[in-house]
Design an enzyme around this catalytic site. Structure first.
Site, PDB file in Angstrom:
ATOM      1  N   GLY A   1     -10.372 -12.748   5.263  1.00 33.90           N
ATOM      2  CA  GLY A   1      -9.097 -13.089   4.632  1.00 33.90           C
ATOM      3  C   GLY A   1      -9.144 -13.369   3.144  1.00 33.90           C
TER       4      GLY A   1
ATOM      5  N   CYS B   1      10.784  10.651   3.767  1.00 32.40           N
ATOM      6  CA  CYS B   1      12.220  10.596   3.895  1.00 32.40           C
ATOM      7  C   CYS B   1      12.641   9.180   4.240  1.00 32.40           C
ATOM      8  CB  CYS B   1      12.636  11.580   4.978  1.00 32.40           C
ATOM      9  SG  CYS B   1      14.315  12.073   4.781  1.00 32.40           S
TER      10      CYS B   1
HETATM   11  N1  LLP Z   1     -11.419 -10.950  11.067  1.00 37.30           N
HETATM   12  C1  LLP Z   1     -10.338 -10.902  11.862  1.00 37.30           C
HETATM   13  C2  LLP Z   1     -10.405 -11.459  13.201  1.00 37.30           C
HETATM   14  C3  LLP Z   1      -9.160 -10.311  11.389  1.00 37.30           C
HETATM   15  O1  LLP Z   1      -8.092 -10.292  12.186  1.00 37.30           O
HETATM   16  C4  LLP Z   1      -9.122  -9.757  10.097  1.00 37.30           C
HETATM   17  C5  LLP Z   1      -7.915  -9.109   9.605  1.00 37.30           C
HETATM   18  C6  LLP Z   1     -10.285  -9.808   9.313  1.00 37.30           C
HETATM   19  C7  LLP Z   1     -11.411 -10.427   9.831  1.00 37.30           C
HETATM   20  C8  LLP Z   1     -10.369  -9.220   7.936  1.00 37.30           C
HETATM   21  O2  LLP Z   1      -9.461  -9.755   7.050  1.00 37.30           O
HETATM   22  P1  LLP Z   1      -9.575  -9.371   5.508  1.00 37.30           P
HETATM   23  O3  LLP Z   1     -10.871  -9.946   4.989  1.00 37.30           O
HETATM   24  O4  LLP Z   1      -9.565  -7.904   5.397  1.00 37.30           O
HETATM   25  O5  LLP Z   1      -8.385  -9.977   4.883  1.00 37.30           O
HETATM   26  N2  LLP Z   1      -2.961  -4.670   7.446  1.00 37.30           N
HETATM   27  C9  LLP Z   1      -2.919  -5.897   6.682  1.00 37.30           C
HETATM   28  C10 LLP Z   1      -4.106  -6.778   6.953  1.00 37.30           C
HETATM   29  C11 LLP Z   1      -4.253  -7.161   8.400  1.00 37.30           C
HETATM   30  C12 LLP Z   1      -5.478  -7.972   8.616  1.00 37.30           C
HETATM   31  C13 LLP Z   1      -5.687  -8.270  10.051  1.00 37.30           C
HETATM   32  N3  LLP Z   1      -6.877  -8.963  10.318  1.00 37.30           N
HETATM   33  C14 LLP Z   1      -2.803  -5.555   5.205  1.00 37.30           C
HETATM   34  O6  LLP Z   1      -2.758  -4.386   4.869  1.00 37.30           O
HETATM   35  O7  LLP Z   1      -2.737  -6.460   4.364  1.00 37.30           O
END
Ligand code: LLP
Length: 444
Positions: free
Chosen positions: A244, A357
């Protein structure tokens, strides 16, 4: 040297001319800098893995996963977080060491769990009430054991877009921390002859710039960690704090270091364990976006330029929400430039829109650009995370190719979809005639 340079009025990315890339591989084109990916991994190694013992980093592959990316993660020695049969399959096909895979998902199917057990994934993060019994059955059948963690809902509302905040009470992810819910689940895993209870997992949200959410969740996880020891005399070997960590999409965002998030987590865990006579568990983190987000750009070719007198000027590109749905879905902001006019000074305010579109198909709203003309190459920055992985075929747009660049070299890592790929799995009714007739007979 940074990964961006200007040579001959042209933007270069990791030593490669963006206009050459566009000409060679076509547009839209996802371009990933291996140098930058490796640099981000080196940062988290220095600030976390090497700084603190008993730590692990699992790259969250949902941010960007291809066979080539699996190889990078493997050669860099990280673990891999996968969240579906498709991601798991990709890792297996890339030859990624399965014991370094951590398998997530709030609704894993029987077949997905079977693939995980059969191929020997290292950790499964349980997020359904009946998941343990399926895992046990499969372990018995395949003569395997597996480490499991339980995902908890830490009831923390992280300060981010509500679609990517995942730790709140109403979240579909994780188990309630109510004693009557979580303790019996953990006890069942402790008593299981097929699994080892490795620990607990939380993920508070994505694209975060403050560490408060992680720390609040950690405190709750630590209380549970102590509770499990007090009740059952069992010390959980690990706590997984999710990912995150936010990145810079625009010049207004300031990315915080990995240490900013992870140092306080380590300090608090150590303090808590000392105070309570517990062995400090392994701390695991799962960064996705912060590894690949700023390591990727997208190149487009400019098409129509439409000025609506007194309102705005649209610069249309040959992609859009089909290759980057984030602006339409989350109102995500990006910056870009005309890559073949890199020395020119931006003077006009334009909106960069795609060719889908849909009125919401805008990649960048009201930003200063140099005057754009049909045929120019437009680069959008920080598109490495959740662009390719959320790409779709809306309007039957083929999913773009992806290239990995490194110090002047470029390698194609994903071929562009062809029009034929778009219909490859489609059938005309007469191909399926017998089956259709059988269904009609069954319902009439
Ligand atoms: N671990 C778990 C359990 C997660 O659910 C996620 C992301 C991560 C790690 C990695 O998070 P990151 O470091 O990438 O922030 N499609 C959305 C993001 C959805 C993230 C879901 N889970 C976007 O484009 O911002």
């Amino acid at each position: 040297m940074g990964i961006f340079e200007t040579r001959d009025n042209t933007l270069y990315f990791d030593g490669v001319s963006t206009t050459w890339l566009a000409a060679e591989f076509g547009t839209p084109l996802y371009v990933f800098s291996k140098t930058e990916i490796v640099k981000r991994i080196a940062e988290i190694k220095k600030e976390f893995l090497y700084k603190h013992k008993n730590t692990r980093v699992a790259y969250a592959s949902k941010a960007f996963l291809t066979l080539a990316m699996c190889r990078v993660v493997e050669e860099q020695g990280l673990s891999l977080d996968v969240v579906s049969g498709g991601e798991l399959y990709t890792a297996i096909r890339a030859g990624f060491p399965t014991e370094r895979i951590e398998f997530h998902g709030n609704n894993k199917s029987y077949a997905e769990l079977e693939m995980a057990i059969e191929y020997g994934v290292g950790h499964i993060i349980i997020d359904a009430f009946d998941e343990l019994s399926v895992i046990e059955e499969l372990c018995e059948r395949y003569g395997k054991t597996v480490k499991v963690l339980y995902r908890i809902t830490p009831e923390v509302d992280a300060d981010t877009h509500r679609h990517i905040s995942t730790g709140g009470k109403g979240s579909k992810f994780g188990f309630s921390m109510e004693e009557s819910v979580i303790y019996p689940l953990l006890k069942e895993a402790i008593d299981s002859e097929y699994v080892t209870l490795a620990g607990i997992h939380f993920h508070v949200g994505s694209q975060l710039f403050e560490n408060a959410g992680h720390l609040q969740a950690l405190k709750k996880a630590l209380a549970l960690f102590k509770g499990v020891r007090d009740r059952y005399g069992y010390e959980l070997p690990e706590i997984n704090v999710g990912g995150g960590f936010g990145i810079a999409y625009t010049s207004e965002d300031e990315r915080k270091s990995f240490g900013y998030f992870l140092d306080p987590i380590m300090e608090e865990t150590e303090r808590f364990c000392r105070a309570n006579g517990l062995t400090r568990p392994t701390i695991v983190t799962e960064p996705g976006r912060s590894i690949v987000g700023e390591s990727g750009i997208t190149l487009y070719t400019v098409g129509s330029v439409k000025e609506i007198e007194g309102v705005r000027t649209y610069v249309s590109v040959d992609g859009g929400m089909s290759d980057n749905i984030r602006p339409a879905l989350y109102g995500a902001k990006y910056e870009g430039m005309i890559a073949n006019k890199a020395n020119a000074i931006p003077t006009t305010t334009v909106t960069v829109c795609g060719k889908c579109c849909e009125s919401g198909d805008k990649l960048i709203k009201d930003a200063l650009f140099v005057e754009a003309q049909r045929g120019d190459i437009l680069a959008v920055f920080s598109t490495g995370a959740y662009g390719y992985s959320m790409a779709n075929n809306y309007n039957k747009q083929p999913i773009p190719a992806a290239v990995m660049v490194e110090e002047g070299k470029a390698r194609l890592i994903v071929k562009r979809q062809s029009y034929y790929d778009l219909i490859r799995n489609e059938l005309l009714p007469e191909h399926d005639g017998a089956r259709t007739l059988a269904v009609v007979a069954a319902v009439s």
